[in-house]
Write an enzyme that holds these catalytic residues in place. Structure first.
Site, PDB file in Angstrom:
ATOM      1  N   CYS A  41       0.732  -1.283   0.009  1.00 22.62           N
ATOM      2  CA  CYS A  41      -0.118  -0.043  -0.127  1.00 22.62           C
ATOM      3  C   CYS A  41       0.861   1.378   0.170  1.00 22.62           C
ATOM      4  CB  CYS A  41      -0.873  -0.185   1.186  1.00 22.62           C
ATOM      5  SG  CYS A  41      -1.828  -1.566   1.325  1.00 22.62           S
ATOM      6  N   HIS A  62      -9.099   3.673  -1.388  1.00 22.60           N
ATOM      7  CA  HIS A  62      -7.824   2.990  -1.427  1.00 22.60           C
ATOM      8  C   HIS A  62      -7.220   2.104  -2.348  1.00 22.60           C
ATOM      9  CE1 HIS A  62      -4.062   1.307   0.383  1.00 22.60           C
ATOM     10  NE2 HIS A  62      -4.529   0.392   1.247  1.00 22.60           N
ATOM     11  N   CYS A 110     -13.372  -0.260   8.064  1.00 24.97           N
ATOM     12  CA  CYS A 110     -12.419  -0.786   6.944  1.00 24.97           C
ATOM     13  C   CYS A 110     -12.532  -0.079   5.758  1.00 24.97           C
ATOM     14  CB  CYS A 110     -12.618  -2.317   6.513  1.00 24.97           C
ATOM     15  SG  CYS A 110     -12.905  -3.507   7.995  1.00 24.97           S
ATOM     16  N   LYS A 116     -10.545   5.591   4.147  1.00 21.25           N
ATOM     17  CA  LYS A 116     -11.803   5.349   4.615  1.00 21.25           C
ATOM     18  C   LYS A 116     -12.826   5.740   3.510  1.00 21.25           C
ATOM     19  CE  LYS A 116     -14.920   3.401   7.002  1.00 21.25           C
ATOM     20  NZ  LYS A 116     -15.502   3.274   5.637  1.00 21.25           N
TER      21      LYS A 116
END
Ligand SMILES: [Zn+2]
Lengths: 388, 139
Positions: free
Chosen positions: A85, A337, A212, A333
């Site tokens: 990430c 992402h 998540c 969030k």
């Protein structure tokens, strides 16, 4: 070392798309090139963050395709950077270092990803590849699981009753959705309540759906150059004042990961190079892959004392207008992402914030901004500090 | 004298140990600490002077989660509990908790004693060889 600036920035809307990773990156990079008032032929290197492109589209060696797509000259250095990430942040940090050193004058750096193309099952499988594939993955551990265990560790260590911690975690999601609602490029532009979070299905105890971040598609890119070139091309260059990067191994090797030495080391390098302290940061775009992640990272970056960040969230200290504005873009969030693009989108937001171009989500008088990106379970951490 | 370095305790040897009910690790002759799961050098001091030893397999649960959305391949095992545990010899390991009802697990499991073992996980894509997962049996 030469003084390094960001000129133009570009970003696609995050969320489901039918565009390819090359097409997405091309849109973001062309916007960055155009708003830098340069031509593709002026670019000497293309540094591309990409996490899972191979699984998403069966496409390797994306950087060359992206360079050709943009019409960059054959002598262009084009490379993919993979740090899960944190991929795009690693790409941008390397662009910064190589421009500072004099190796290149103009670099397009960013990332692209189409995580949604995989579906939840394969996506969860490939995301789990960021954990140790020999000693941890076979337990069935997932990324939500890693941060779910972090939440229990945190609650136990700091003696915060779990229901209290969960309520404060929900407030992180509420804040980031509130900010995301003001970001036209965010995947979710809808406000939620604490009840929304606490009603969601459980993904990995104690994390529920709204704890998540989503799977996302998207791309972002920035033009990294020298102070001299930036001043000739754009009105408001934003300077990269400091950069840091840290590394770590398996989760079990890190033991109590409410304290992440790789993150502390990375932030320390960035603060030192920039000549600033945590209290000087006005706005931060940070790696809130899960609500508990934002709480823990705020402490590791030194923005709040260890054990106090969940309470700071409850008091509104991380809101726009609070002690420090955290994730005004909506964060991972709400903004989304897309793994390999995430770090570049964070830089995009900080640059826009420091230029005062963020409209309803603008942080007043933002002078110094910071990004924080985490790859794997803290295996790669990058921090960048920006000023005007 | 040869300058080559040989990996003392590979993941394959570690898995073989688990299969036979043994938790293998490395004991450092320089700092006397234990490294587990294995690594080429000591997790504490980087020394290469380590011996393969059998650890006693006694651990304490430090944190846990109940996985309810799983990676491809684990569907048949849902829901299941994964935990980090501290071995008596010092290192932490990550493993699958066995012998508990996932729907009844609470934070009370933190601090509970566990015995380390091994289990063959479901067949996963992109996983060469014969995989083994660490298990943590709550005693
Ligand atoms: Zn040692």
């Amino acid at each position: 070392m030469r003084k390094v600036a960001v000129m133009g920035v570009g970003m696609t809307k995050f969320g489901p798309t039918e565009k390819s990773q090359v097409e997405l990156f091309a849109e973001a990079a062309m916007e960055a090139i155009n708003t830098s008032n340069i031509k593709p032929k002026d670019v000497q290197a293309l540094f591309l963050g990409n996490g899972l492109g191979d699984f998403e589209e069966g496409q390797l060696n994306l950087a060359g395709f992206c360079a050709n797509e943009l019409g960059l000259p054959p002598e262009t250095t084009a490379m993919r950077f993979e740090g899960a990430c944190a991929s795009a942040s690693i790409a941008i940090r390397n662009a910064f270092l190589l421009v500072a050193s004099g190796a290149y004058d103009i670099v397009v750096a960013g990332g692209t990803e189409r995580a949604l193309s995989m579906g939840t099952s394969l996506a969860t499988r490939t995301f789990a590849m960021g954990t140790d594939s020999k000693y941890e993955e076979f337990s069935g551990l997932t990324f939500p699981g890693v941060f779910a265990m972090l939440a229990h560790l945190y609650a136990d260590k700091y003696n915060v009753p779990l229901p209290k911690l969960k309520e404060r975690m929900a407030m992180v999601a509420v804040k980031n959705h509130k900010n995301g609602a003001k970001n036209p490029l965010a995947q979710f532009q809808k406000e939620i309540t604490v009840e929304t979070v606490l009603k969601g299905f459980v993904v990995a105890d104690p994390l529920q759906l709204f704890d998540c971040c989503p799977f996302s598609d998207g791309a972002a890119a920035v033009i990294v150059t020298t102070d001299e070139i930036a001043k000739k091309h754009v009105e408001k260059p934003v300077y990269i004042l400091g950069a840091g990067q840290g590394s770590a191994g398996s989760l079990c090797r890190q033991k109590d990961y409410t304290i992440m030495p790789s993150r502390i080391a990375s932030a320390k390098q960035a603060y030192k190079m920039a000549g600033v302290e945590p209290k000087d940061i006005d706005v931060a775009e940070v790696h809130d892959c899960f609500t508990i992640a934002e709480i823990v990272l705020l402490e590791n970056l030194g923005l709040f004392e260890f054990g106090t960040a969940s309470e700071a969230v409850e008091k509104g200290e991380t809101e726009i207008g609070g002690k420090i504005a955290v994730n005004p873009s909506g964060g991972l969030k709400a903004k989304g992402h897309p793994v390999g693009a995430t770090g570049a989108a964070q830089v995009y937001e900080i640059v826009k914030q420091l230029r005062g171009e963020c409209g309803a989500r603008q942080v007043e008088n933002a002078k110094i901004g910071m990004t924080d990106t985490l790859g794997g379970d803290a295996g790669s951490i990058v921090n960048l500090i920006f000023g005007i | 004298m040869s300058s080559s370095v040989t990996y003392k305790l590979t993941h394959k040897m570690f898995y073989e140990g688990l299969k036979e009910g043994k938790l293998l690790g490395l004991k450092c002759n320089s700092c006397n600490t234990y490294t587990c799961p294995p690594k080429i050098n000591c997790a504490q001091c980087n020394s290469l002077d380590m011996d393969i030893v059998e650890l006693n397999g006694k651990a304490e649960i430090k944190t846990f989660t109940v996985v309810r959305v799983c990676p491809e391949g684990f569907e048949g095992e849902l829901p299941y509990v994964v935990a980090l545990a501290e071995l008596e010899e010092g290192p932490w390991v990550c493993g699958r908790v066995v012998g508990v009802d996932p729907d009844k697990v609470t934070m009370d499991i933190i601090g509970k004693k566990a015995t380390v073992g091994g289990k063959i996980p479901p067949k996963l894509s992109y996983a060469p060889g014969e995989p083994m997962a660490i298990t943590l049996k709550i005693s």
